[in-house]
Design a protein around this motif. Structure first.
Motif, mmCIF file in Angstrom:
data_model
loop_
_atom_site.group_PDB
_atom_site.id
_atom_site.type_symbol
_atom_site.label_atom_id
_atom_site.label_comp_id
_atom_site.label_asym_id
_atom_site.label_seq_id
_atom_site.Cartn_x
_atom_site.Cartn_y
_atom_site.Cartn_z
ATOM 1 N N GLU A 37 -0.177 -5.035 1.156
ATOM 2 C CA GLU A 37 -0.605 -5.424 -0.187
ATOM 3 C C GLU A 37 0.481 -5.147 -1.216
ATOM 4 O O GLU A 37 1.310 -4.248 -1.038
ATOM 5 C CB GLU A 37 -1.844 -4.630 -0.585
ATOM 6 N N TYR A 38 0.429 -5.915 -2.304
ATOM 7 C CA TYR A 38 1.302 -5.611 -3.435
ATOM 8 C C TYR A 38 0.823 -4.326 -4.082
ATOM 9 O O TYR A 38 -0.380 -4.136 -4.293
ATOM 10 C CB TYR A 38 1.278 -6.749 -4.461
ATOM 11 N N PRO A 39 1.748 -3.416 -4.398
ATOM 12 C CA PRO A 39 1.369 -2.136 -4.997
ATOM 13 C C PRO A 39 1.148 -2.269 -6.503
ATOM 14 O O PRO A 39 1.504 -3.285 -7.101
ATOM 15 C CB PRO A 39 2.594 -1.267 -4.715
ATOM 16 N N PRO A 40 0.588 -1.234 -7.113
ATOM 17 C CA PRO A 40 0.453 -1.236 -8.579
ATOM 18 C C PRO A 40 1.833 -1.375 -9.215
ATOM 19 O O PRO A 40 2.818 -0.827 -8.720
ATOM 20 C CB PRO A 40 -0.149 0.129 -8.902
ATOM 21 N N GLY A 41 1.902 -2.145 -10.274
ATOM 22 C CA GLY A 41 3.156 -2.309 -10.994
ATOM 23 C C GLY A 41 4.133 -3.251 -10.321
ATOM 24 O O GLY A 41 5.270 -3.398 -10.770
ATOM 25 N N GLY A 42 3.705 -3.907 -9.234
ATOM 26 C CA GLY A 42 4.572 -4.853 -8.542
ATOM 27 C C GLY A 42 4.592 -6.193 -9.243
ATOM 28 O O GLY A 42 3.977 -6.367 -10.298
ATOM 29 N N PRO A 43 5.247 -7.159 -8.649
ATOM 30 C CA PRO A 43 5.343 -8.470 -9.292
ATOM 31 C C PRO A 43 4.055 -9.294 -9.203
ATOM 32 O O PRO A 43 3.906 -10.274 -9.912
ATOM 33 C CB PRO A 43 6.461 -9.155 -8.493
ATOM 34 N N ALA A 44 3.146 -8.870 -8.337
ATOM 35 C CA ALA A 44 1.896 -9.611 -8.129
ATOM 36 C C ALA A 44 0.714 -8.698 -8.416
ATOM 37 O O ALA A 44 0.863 -7.472 -8.486
ATOM 38 C CB ALA A 44 1.830 -10.104 -6.692
ATOM 39 N N PRO A 45 -0.479 -9.270 -8.579
ATOM 40 C CA PRO A 45 -1.659 -8.441 -8.797
ATOM 41 C C PRO A 45 -1.846 -7.430 -7.656
ATOM 42 O O PRO A 45 -1.720 -7.773 -6.477
ATOM 43 C CB PRO A 45 -2.808 -9.442 -8.838
ATOM 44 N N GLU A 46 -2.125 -6.204 -8.025
ATOM 45 C CA GLU A 46 -2.346 -5.135 -7.050
ATOM 46 C C GLU A 46 -3.421 -5.543 -6.047
ATOM 47 O O GLU A 46 -4.460 -6.084 -6.412
ATOM 48 C CB GLU A 46 -2.780 -3.863 -7.779
ATOM 49 N N GLY A 47 -3.140 -5.295 -4.767
ATOM 50 C CA GLY A 47 -4.112 -5.554 -3.720
ATOM 51 C C GLY A 47 -4.042 -6.944 -3.108
ATOM 52 O O GLY A 47 -4.670 -7.198 -2.090
ATOM 53 N N THR A 48 -3.295 -7.870 -3.740
ATOM 54 C CA THR A 48 -3.132 -9.178 -3.105
ATOM 55 C C THR A 48 -2.154 -9.033 -1.934
ATOM 56 O O THR A 48 -1.419 -8.053 -1.837
ATOM 57 C CB THR A 48 -2.652 -10.252 -4.103
ATOM 58 N N ILE A 49 -2.148 -10.016 -1.055
ATOM 59 C CA ILE A 49 -1.371 -9.917 0.181
ATOM 60 C C ILE A 49 0.101 -10.258 -0.070
ATOM 61 O O ILE A 49 0.432 -11.382 -0.444
ATOM 62 C CB ILE A 49 -1.932 -10.851 1.274
#
Length: 132
Positions: A37-49
């Motif tokens: 999953e994308y982590p918090p503060g990443g380029p994508a919404p948190e929790g998306t694949i």
């Protein structure tokens, strides 16, 4: 190194997890192999694949949720072909995959098959379901 071709499904709008859950639930060997999953503060919404792998009907797939809006989605020109083992299994797959999607060719006999259906699921992925 051995070359290997693996289908890759890129979803938009954060629906990848829901799609993978549906697909793996429909097949006896359905299994989520891993989902990063994308982590918090990443380029994508948190929790998306960010990247993942799953298996259905003996075939491994890669999967990702794109955080970039694209002008394209899935097209039926590339589809997943399934050889159903029984009429009951075929009907179950056609019904579940067409739910919220679209029927391109209803379950019927055609010149190339005595029992065939082609549907787009609610995520836009195209499925051709033939009776083996």
């Amino acid at each position: 190194m051995t070359d290997k071709a693996i289908p890759f499904l890129m979803f938009q709008g954060g629906v990848g997890r829901e799609a993978v859950a549906l697909y793996t639930s429909l097949f006896e060997d359905g299994e989520i192999l891993d989902l990063d999953e994308y982590p918090p503060g990443g380029p994508a919404p948190e929790g998306t694949i960010m990247r993942g792998r799953f298996r259905i009907a003996g075939q491994e797939f890669y999967v990702s949720d794109s955080f970039i809006d694209h002008e394209f989605g899935f097209t039926p020109s590339l589809s997943i072909w399934i050889e159903a083992g029984s009429p009951e299994q075929q009907e179950r797959l056609v019904e579940a995959l067409a739910d919220g999607g679209a029927t391109l060719m209803p379950l019927d006999g055609y010149g190339f098959s005595s029992r065939f259906a082609w549907v787009n699921d609610r995520f836009g992925v195209s499925w051709q379901i033939n009776l083996a």
